[in-house]
Design an enzyme around this catalytic site. Sequence first.
Site, PDB file in Angstrom:
ATOM      1  CG  HIS A  22       0.080   5.885   2.315  1.00  0.00           C
ATOM      2  ND1 HIS A  22      -1.174   5.349   2.358  1.00  0.00           N
ATOM      3  CD2 HIS A  22       0.755   5.371   3.370  1.00  0.00           C
ATOM      4  CE1 HIS A  22      -1.269   4.548   3.417  1.00  0.00           C
ATOM      5  NE2 HIS A  22      -0.104   4.549   4.040  1.00  0.00           N
ATOM      6  CG  HIS A  67      -0.155   0.112   2.501  1.00  0.00           C
ATOM      7  ND1 HIS A  67       0.472  -0.978   3.061  1.00  0.00           N
ATOM      8  CD2 HIS A  67       0.134   1.176   3.289  1.00  0.00           C
ATOM      9  CE1 HIS A  67       1.100  -0.590   4.152  1.00  0.00           C
ATOM     10  NE2 HIS A  67       0.909   0.716   4.314  1.00  0.00           N
TER      11      HIS A  67
END
Length: 151
Positions: A73, A58
Amino acid sequence: MTLRISSPVTGSVVALSAVPDPVFAQAMVGPGLAVQPAAVAADVLSPIDGTVVTLHPHAFVVAAESGQAVLVHLGIDTVKMKGESFTLHVVKGETVRAGQRIIGWDPGSVEAIGYSSVCPVIALDAQSSELADVRPDGDVKAGQTLFVWHP
């Protein structure tokens, strides 16, 4: 060293302050921008030339030779997905070029389970005064410049 930071995804630029996470919204890890991606499966690209120093399904950090590092992110709270719906295309320690694919993902699947798919792009350990030519809100294609970092 002046560093051009490019968008890792295609979508719409939004201010970091609009990210629904206080760590990013308050620039606690550094200044930058966020991109709300188009809700279609796509590859996430490296924002700079450098070495992948941190890699999670992620999120990732690429460090330039100068030591400047950029965090990307993918979504908010997506760590809770435990890698589901993400495909890694590189390994930690790999040297990458700006525009090289790092992770494959589907922002629509992130949104389908109730998480935000917004992508903060952070100049780690920088001061906001070091960022210039900051792209205004609006559409951006993956690979286009988000901002320039002058340490």
